[in-house]
Design a protein around this motif. Structure first.
Motif, short mmCIF file in Angstrom:
data_model
loop_
_atom_site.label_atom_id
_atom_site.label_comp_id
_atom_site.label_asym_id
_atom_site.label_seq_id
_atom_site.Cartn_x
_atom_site.Cartn_y
_atom_site.Cartn_z
N ASP A 224 69.61 -45.87 -88.82
CA ASP A 224 71.00 -46.44 -88.99
C ASP A 224 71.10 -47.40 -90.18
O ASP A 224 72.29 -48.00 -90.39
CB ASP A 224 71.47 -47.21 -87.70
CG ASP A 224 71.45 -46.13 -86.51
OD1 ASP A 224 71.70 -44.90 -86.67
OD2 ASP A 224 70.89 -46.52 -85.17
N HIS B 46 71.96 -48.51 -94.05
CA HIS B 46 72.44 -47.84 -95.25
C HIS B 46 71.39 -47.82 -96.49
O HIS B 46 71.60 -46.96 -97.41
CB HIS B 46 73.70 -48.28 -95.40
CG HIS B 46 73.94 -49.90 -96.28
ND1 HIS B 46 73.69 -49.92 -97.61
CD2 HIS B 46 73.69 -50.85 -95.64
CE1 HIS B 46 73.49 -51.30 -97.97
NE2 HIS B 46 73.69 -51.94 -96.57
N LYS C 131 75.99 -43.53 -98.36
CA LYS C 131 75.54 -44.56 -97.59
C LYS C 131 75.97 -45.83 -98.14
O LYS C 131 76.25 -46.83 -97.54
CB LYS C 131 74.28 -44.51 -96.70
CG LYS C 131 74.31 -43.21 -95.75
CD LYS C 131 72.91 -43.47 -94.94
CE LYS C 131 72.89 -42.27 -93.85
NZ LYS C 131 73.81 -42.65 -92.74
#
Length: 275
Positions: A98, A100, A109
């Motif tokens: 999760d 970025h 992201k």
């Protein structure tokens, strides 16, 4: 480049090397060798050459940097965090679920990442497309693409090289992080690329050389590249894989090896950092 600026960038690069070892030790994954070899190159670009705005990553007419050798993204992320693209605290989440900050750059992201990388050989062609787009828009933006030695064994690199010369993409500057080592061994052991300068020249490129760990040398090469007209430019930057940590230097095992507690202590002692 002034002596003061060189000194400033040397200090910054030294700090990034320390931080990189800390981060990769903490998460027990990542790619130290290729990140350390590109430290001066990426830092000089972000803190002296690139015309970018972290508050407006999509600014029209900006310069673009593509880390085509995407596994070296730890040094990219350190520079981007220092520049202000995202909080420095995010660096602790490198390669975690999760986050970025993935193990290879992700344009979807991470703000400021121009191209998602991972499969080698894609960056030069994408960079050429961006460079031609800037020409069509009549901006003066440059596109810089950082390539790895193993990457230039890919056929897509040479298709892009051929097209870049055809279209006279003089706002495209490729930089080869020429450390002579790839994942499984040296270039000579895996797939010798021979006279790399001669190959690029035969494809119609302007070829420049520099010491990739000498900030002033690399800076001068970039300025000379920007003066070239009518053809794309490649800077062959001679580097050392794992630069700055003696037991990592020139060793293919450090392409992606986790750092043990003993290795971490030794690396930090060499770098002059706390451990």
């Amino acid at each position: 480049m002034t002596e003061e600026k060189v000194h400033e960038l040397k200090k910054l690069t030294h700090r990034f090397r320390n931080d990189l070892i800390d981060i990769l030790y903490d998460i027990q994954t990542g790619h130290p060798g290729g990140s350390l070899s590109a430290a001066e190159i990426v830092t000089t670009l972000y803190f002296d050459k690139l015309r970018v705005d972290p508050k407006n990553p999509k600014m029209e007419g900006r310069d673009r940097f593509i880390m085509s050798k995407g596994h070296a993204c730890p040094i990219l992320y350190l520079n981007m965090a220092e520049k202000g693209y995202f909080p420095k605290e995010d660096l602790k989440t490198l390669r975690q679920m999760d986050s970025h900050l993935q193990g290879h750059p992700c344009a979807h992201k991470t703000p400021g990442v121009e191209l998602s990388a991972g499969p080698l050989g894609l960056g030069l062609g994408a960079g050429l497309g961006m460079a031609l787009g800037e020409k069509m828009k009549k901006t003066d933006g440059y596109v810089y693409v950082l390539l790895g030695d193993g990457e230039v064994q890919e056929g897509g690199i040479w298709e892009a090289a051929m097209a870049a010369a055809k279209y006279k993409a003089d706002n495209l500057i490729a930089i080869l992080d020429h450390n002579g080592v790839q994942l499984d061994g040296t270039l000579e052991e895996i797939m010798c690329i021979g006279d790399i300068a001669g190959k690029f020249e035969a494809f119609g490129w302007e070829v420049l050389h520099c010491d990739g760990h000498d900030i002033a040398s690399f800076s001068s090469a970039v300025e000379e590249a920007k003066e070239t007209k009518g053809k794309p430019i490649v800077i062959i930057a001679k580097t050392v894989k794992g630069k700055g940590v003696s037991f990592m230097e020139g060793k293919n095992i450090w392409h992606g090896k986790p750092i043990s507690p003993e290795e971490y202590k030794a690396a930090k002692l060499e770098l002059g950092g706390e451990n």
